[in-house]
Design an enzyme around this catalytic site. Structure first.
Site, PDB file in Angstrom:
ATOM      1  N   LYS A 264       0.842  -1.197   0.000  1.00 18.23           N
ATOM      2  CA  LYS A 264       0.000   0.000   0.000  1.00 18.23           C
ATOM      3  C   LYS A 264       0.880   1.251   0.000  1.00 18.23           C
ATOM      4  O   LYS A 264       2.001   1.216   0.504  1.00 18.23           O
ATOM      5  CB  LYS A 264      -0.866   0.021   1.272  1.00 18.23           C
ATOM      6  CG  LYS A 264      -1.996  -0.979   1.310  1.00 18.23           C
ATOM      7  CD  LYS A 264      -2.800  -0.824   2.599  1.00 18.23           C
ATOM      8  CE  LYS A 264      -3.916  -1.857   2.685  1.00 18.23           C
ATOM      9  NZ  LYS A 264      -4.954  -1.669   1.659  1.00 18.23           N
ATOM     10  N   ARG A 338     -10.062 -11.806   2.239  1.00 17.47           N
ATOM     11  CA  ARG A 338     -10.852 -12.929   1.716  1.00 17.47           C
ATOM     12  C   ARG A 338     -10.060 -14.223   1.775  1.00 17.47           C
ATOM     13  O   ARG A 338     -10.617 -15.303   1.945  1.00 17.47           O
ATOM     14  CB  ARG A 338     -11.320 -12.594   0.287  1.00 17.47           C
ATOM     15  CG  ARG A 338     -10.206 -12.401  -0.695  1.00 17.47           C
ATOM     16  CD  ARG A 338     -10.638 -11.621  -1.936  1.00 17.47           C
ATOM     17  NE  ARG A 338     -10.759 -10.185  -1.690  1.00 17.47           N
ATOM     18  CZ  ARG A 338     -11.099  -9.301  -2.607  1.00 17.47           C
ATOM     19  NH1 ARG A 338     -11.389  -9.688  -3.840  1.00 17.47           N
ATOM     20  NH2 ARG A 338     -11.174  -8.027  -2.303  1.00 17.47           N
TER      21      ARG A 338
HETATM   22  N1  BES Z   1      -8.050  -3.849   4.527  1.00 15.77           N
HETATM   23  C1  BES Z   1      -8.230  -3.459   3.183  1.00 15.77           C
HETATM   24  C2  BES Z   1      -9.555  -2.719   2.961  1.00 15.77           C
HETATM   25  C3  BES Z   1      -9.677  -1.398   3.635  1.00 15.77           C
HETATM   26  C4  BES Z   1      -9.318  -0.241   2.954  1.00 15.77           C
HETATM   27  C5  BES Z   1     -10.206  -1.289   4.892  1.00 15.77           C
HETATM   28  C6  BES Z   1      -9.462   0.992   3.578  1.00 15.77           C
HETATM   29  C7  BES Z   1     -10.331  -0.061   5.505  1.00 15.77           C
HETATM   30  C8  BES Z   1      -9.975   1.080   4.849  1.00 15.77           C
HETATM   31  C9  BES Z   1      -8.214  -4.683   2.265  1.00 15.77           C
HETATM   32  O1  BES Z   1      -7.399  -5.712   2.693  1.00 15.77           O
HETATM   33  C10 BES Z   1      -7.717  -4.231   0.966  1.00 15.77           C
HETATM   34  O2  BES Z   1      -6.582  -3.859   0.872  1.00 15.77           O
HETATM   35  N2  BES Z   1      -8.577  -4.277  -0.051  1.00 15.77           N
HETATM   36  C11 BES Z   1      -8.234  -3.876  -1.355  1.00 15.77           C
HETATM   37  C12 BES Z   1      -8.799  -4.876  -2.321  1.00 15.77           C
HETATM   38  C13 BES Z   1      -8.260  -4.728  -3.713  1.00 15.77           C
HETATM   39  C14 BES Z   1      -6.801  -5.069  -3.763  1.00 15.77           C
HETATM   40  C15 BES Z   1      -9.051  -5.638  -4.619  1.00 15.77           C
HETATM   41  C16 BES Z   1      -8.840  -2.494  -1.583  1.00 15.77           C
HETATM   42  O3  BES Z   1      -9.937  -2.225  -1.098  1.00 15.77           O
HETATM   43  O4  BES Z   1      -8.175  -1.682  -2.231  1.00 15.77           O
HETATM   44 MN    MN Z   2      -5.432  -5.499   2.032  1.00 17.05          MN
END
Ligand code: BES
Ligand code: MN
Ligand code: ZN
Length: 487
Positions: A264, A338
């Site tokens: 990230k 997931r």
């Molecule tokens: N934990 C994150 C989702 C999240 C984002 C929670 C912001 C709280 C605040 C999750 O693991 C994630 O990174 N999801 C990705 C999925 C994508 C790679 C398909 C996302 O939402 O960008």
């Molecule tokens: Mn994630």
């Protein structure tokens, strides 16, 4: 907060007295000066309003606080009452006052409503000051005790279960608030053990060796990059009829989510300490159920891992074999929630054969784009389950909005090399995440997935919380159990 009920005859020498005021019904027994002052300040008892004035009683200065609870037939009456209790505590928590006398005389509340006001007060008093070593005295919480006068009959009993709710919410907020160097899989388990001791909850923990022997290749793939070993925490509450299959609550417990090799960006990454909010909600709800001795069989599961980049971390393109036997091409290591949940879902179905499954997860940023911070997203294969969860959400303020699912979304998960990939296209990200999870639900077991990414953490104070961890999910699950398993 200490809450003490006084009987009608006791009249303490209170310095700070609070009253709840119905819309356009400022109490007739108030000093005329105070009633007049409230009127000048345009206080009429509307929900959300507060007023403070000083009067002389028995030669002493008394601080009188009024909080509006709106019209008695308002649809969101309970929420207004909780909010008023919370507003009073917010106002006086660090005021220097140490006790507040809640005079409910003449407010016309039911026992449940009176307990609701106290619940709002208790929830709003929660803080996490463990890491503040330089708080000056005037910034420290001073309010420690609430005396309750004029509570309707039966309030103490209602307060008993409300207190259990508050304790569950407090545990969830604590777990969510703690940074990731304090709460990681092993310490999440330890903290739960500590807080749940003596409650009658049965605790089981699977470590990585056991999970490897079982074949949880998907969950373990996420954990690979971290020096912190994963855990599967299982909380059993058997308060219902012997032999009845339980309802299962499953929580995503990613104690920190860097994204892994699909790293990230730095801005805001600190928020990912609360990527265990689903597991936190499950732990809190299980504590509540145990404390109020719910007449239901419920099993709570927390899939606990840390998602880190490392020389041994899994790579985009890797193929893992889940406990279900289905293979997954990991296109994006940041879609890790997931990957954790799917193995826990398979395991709970094999181990407990639950009658219903509800999972809670901070799963996608896309759900925040859709619903902001007001509703959590709900995805389900069962209309009855979805309807009872939605109702529990409306009743408690942990609101849910249902999204569509279907084969057209599922198609996005097709992989060129494995049974599925772990991400879909750029669009409908919350839905494809839910489709992924659905592939692990066997025999059409009623299942709901709640994407709580937008509701776990608040950047500004809400009705019954300060900014920070909200405790979302605890009240929802508690209410769901009460309304569908206990009545
Ligand atoms: N934990 C994150 C989702 C999240 C984002 C929670 C912001 C709280 C605040 C999750 O693991 C994630 O990174 N999801 C990705 C999925 C994508 C790679 C398909 C996302 O939402 O960008
Ligand atoms: Mn994630
Ligand atoms: Zn995550």
């Amino acid at each position: 907060m200490q809450i003490q009920f006084l009987d009608a005859s006791a009249s303490p020498a209170a310095r700070l007295v609070a009253r709840l005021v119905n819309q356009d019904a400022v109490p007739a027994d108030l000093e005329p000066m105070l009633a007049e002052a409230a009127k000048i300040a345009r206080f009429s008892g509307k929900s959300g309003q507060t007023f403070e004035g000083f009067v002389e009683r028995n030669g002493k200065v008394v601080r009188v606080a009024l909080a509006g609870i709106g019209a008695s037939d308002a649809q969101d009456r309970m929420a207004a009452i909780e909010k008023a209790g919370a507003a009073l505590v917010a106002k006086y928590l660090t005021s220097g006052e140490t006790t507040l006398t809640f005079d409910l005389t003449g407010a016309g509340l039911s026992a449940e409503e009176a307990a609701g006001a106290l619940l709002g007060a208790e929830l709003r008093s929660w803080r996490h000051d463990a890491y503040r070593t330089k708080l000056t005295d005037d910034k420290k919480p001073s309010l420690r005790e609430i005396f309750v006068m004029g509570a309707p009959e039966g309030t103490t009993k209602q307060w008993g279960s409300a207190q259990a709710v508050a304790a569950g919410v407090a545990l969830t907020r604590e777990l969510v608030t703690e940074p990731a160097n304090a709460i990681y899989p092993e310490t999440f388990v330890a903290r739960c053990r500590e807080r749940m001791e003596g409650t009658g909850l049965n605790i089981r923990v699977l470590d990585e060796t056991e999970m490897a022997a079982l074949g949880m290749g998907s969950l373990l793939g996420v954990a690979r990059g971290s020096a912190r070993p994963p855990r599967l925490l299982v909380l059993e509450w058997n308060g219902g009829a012997k032999g009845t299959k339980p309802v299962a609550f499953v929580g995503k417990g990613v104690t920190f989510d860097t994204g892994g090799i699909s790293l990230k960006p730095p801005a805001g990454m600190e928020d990912m300490k609360w990527d265990m909010g689903g597991a936190g909600a499950v732990a809190g709800a299980m504590l509540t159920l145990a404390l109020r001795k719910a007449k239901a069989n419920v099993v709570g599961l927390c899939g606990l891992v840390e998602n880190m980049p490392d020389g041994d971390a899994q790579r985009p393109g890797d193929v893992v074999t889940s406990l279900s036997g289905q293979t997954i091409e990991v296109i994006n290591t940041d879609a890790e929630g997931r990957l954790v949940l799917c193995d826990v879902l398979t395991w709970v179905q094999r181990e407990y054969a639950p009658v219903k499954i509800v999972d809670l997860a901070t799963l996608t940023g896309a759900i925040i784009a859709s619903l902001a911070h007001e509703y959590a997203g709900m995805f389900s294969n069962n209309d009855d389950l979805a309807a009872s969860l939605a109702a529990a959400g409306e009743a408690t303020g942990d609101r849910l909005w249902r999204f569509p699912m279907g084969p057209v979304y599922d198609k996005q998960l097709e992989s060129a090399i494995a049974d599925m990939k772990n991400v879909g296209s750029r669009f409908g990200g919350s839905i494809t995440a839910a489709q992924f999870l659905k592939r692990f639900i066997e025999n059409d077991t009623p299942w709901a997935h709640l994407d709580i990414a937008g509701t776990v953490w608040a950047d500004k104070p809400g009705a019954t919380w300060d900014k920070g961890a909200t405790g979302f999910g605890v009240r929802l699950l508690d209410r769901f159990v009460r309304d569908t398993l206990e009545s």
